[in-house]
Scaffold this motif. Structure first.
Motif, short mmCIF file in Angstrom:
data_model
loop_
_atom_site.label_atom_id
_atom_site.label_comp_id
_atom_site.label_asym_id
_atom_site.label_seq_id
_atom_site.Cartn_x
_atom_site.Cartn_y
_atom_site.Cartn_z
N TYR A 119 8.82 -43.59 -43.40
CA TYR A 119 9.03 -44.66 -42.43
C TYR A 119 10.36 -44.42 -41.75
CZ TYR A 119 9.56 -49.57 -40.86
OH TYR A 119 9.71 -50.72 -40.14
N ALA A 120 10.39 -44.58 -40.43
CA ALA A 120 11.65 -44.45 -39.70
C ALA A 120 11.86 -45.70 -38.86
CB ALA A 120 11.63 -43.21 -38.80
N ALA A 121 13.07 -46.23 -38.87
CA ALA A 121 13.40 -47.41 -38.08
C ALA A 121 14.66 -47.12 -37.28
CB ALA A 121 13.60 -48.61 -39.00
N PHE A 122 14.58 -47.33 -35.97
CA PHE A 122 15.70 -47.07 -35.07
C PHE A 122 16.13 -48.38 -34.41
CE2 PHE A 122 13.31 -43.17 -35.38
CZ PHE A 122 14.29 -42.19 -35.48
N VAL A 173 9.54 -60.22 -28.75
CA VAL A 173 9.06 -59.00 -29.41
C VAL A 173 10.23 -58.51 -30.24
CG1 VAL A 173 8.23 -56.66 -29.07
CG2 VAL A 173 7.50 -58.47 -27.50
N SER A 174 10.04 -58.41 -31.55
CA SER A 174 11.15 -58.06 -32.41
C SER A 174 11.08 -56.66 -32.98
CB SER A 174 11.27 -59.03 -33.58
OG SER A 174 10.22 -59.91 -33.69
N LEU A 175 9.86 -56.12 -33.10
CA LEU A 175 9.70 -54.80 -33.70
C LEU A 175 8.47 -54.15 -33.09
CD1 LEU A 175 10.29 -53.88 -37.31
CD2 LEU A 175 8.11 -53.22 -36.34
N ILE A 176 8.59 -52.89 -32.73
CA ILE A 176 7.47 -52.11 -32.21
C ILE A 176 7.28 -50.91 -33.14
CG2 ILE A 176 6.66 -50.64 -30.32
CD1 ILE A 176 8.26 -52.47 -28.42
N THR A 177 6.04 -50.69 -33.58
CA THR A 177 5.74 -49.57 -34.46
C THR A 177 4.82 -48.59 -33.73
OG1 THR A 177 5.93 -50.93 -36.43
CG2 THR A 177 4.70 -48.87 -36.65
N ILE A 178 5.20 -47.33 -33.75
CA ILE A 178 4.36 -46.26 -33.22
C ILE A 178 3.71 -45.57 -34.42
CG2 ILE A 178 4.33 -44.03 -32.05
CD1 ILE A 178 6.75 -44.99 -30.40
N VAL A 234 14.89 -54.46 -29.58
CA VAL A 234 13.95 -54.52 -30.70
C VAL A 234 14.25 -53.38 -31.67
CG1 VAL A 234 12.09 -55.48 -29.27
CG2 VAL A 234 12.20 -53.03 -29.62
N ILE A 235 13.59 -53.41 -32.80
CA ILE A 235 13.63 -52.28 -33.72
C ILE A 235 12.40 -51.43 -33.41
CG2 ILE A 235 13.57 -51.53 -36.13
CD1 ILE A 235 16.13 -53.05 -35.43
#
Length: 143
Positions: free
Chosen positions: A38-41, A6-11, A46-47
């Motif tokens: 868009y916000a990326a942490f 799992v590389s990226l999770i988007t809410i 993962v991101i």
């Protein structure tokens, strides 16, 4: 074969600025890919990204019918190194306005756990698992 990762999770965010501010208050750093929409942490494993829920539904070509005030059928976890960290992290989350759903307690399986909801009712577990193994970046590789 599909890579097992799992590389990226988007809410999907109803109110991106408010939700972004909550995660910033956790002390999480955003990447250069963040923008007004868009916000990326970065996290150890993962991101984590936040994206307006209407745009996420459009991107996936679905109709989204989730009630904004209900909990979503997914949870995320912050796994910690020591049991006492569960209590201190929950106190920090309480101070910045997170909703504590389950106070820290010892789990039947030998760990320590608590739950909170962010301002849009996304569920997060704060947990110490005595069997967890982390890599040099802090990503959990086994439990």
């Amino acid at each position: 074969m599909i890579p097992q990762r799992v590389s990226l999770i988007t809410i999907g965010a109803y109110d991106l600025p408010m939700l972004r501010a909550f995660y910033q208050k956790l002390g999480w750093e955003e990447t250069a890919h963040s923008s007004d929409n868009y916000a990326a942490f970065t996290t150890a494993g993962v991101i984590l990204t936040l994206f307006p829920i209407e745009e996420l539904a459009k991107d996936a070509e679905i109709t989204f019918t989730q009630d904004r005030n209900s909990y979503r059928a997914v949870s995320f976890a912050i796994n910690l190194d020591e049991p006492s960290q569960v209590d201190s992290v929950i106190e920090q989350i309480r101070e910045i306005g997170g909703t504590i759903l389950r106070e820290p307690s010892d789990a039947f399986w030998g760990g320590r756990t608590a739950y909170f909801a962010d301002p849009e009712n996304n569920l997060w577990e704060v947990v110490w698992n005595p069997s967890a193994v982390f890599d040099e970046r802090g990503a959990m590789i086994s439990y």
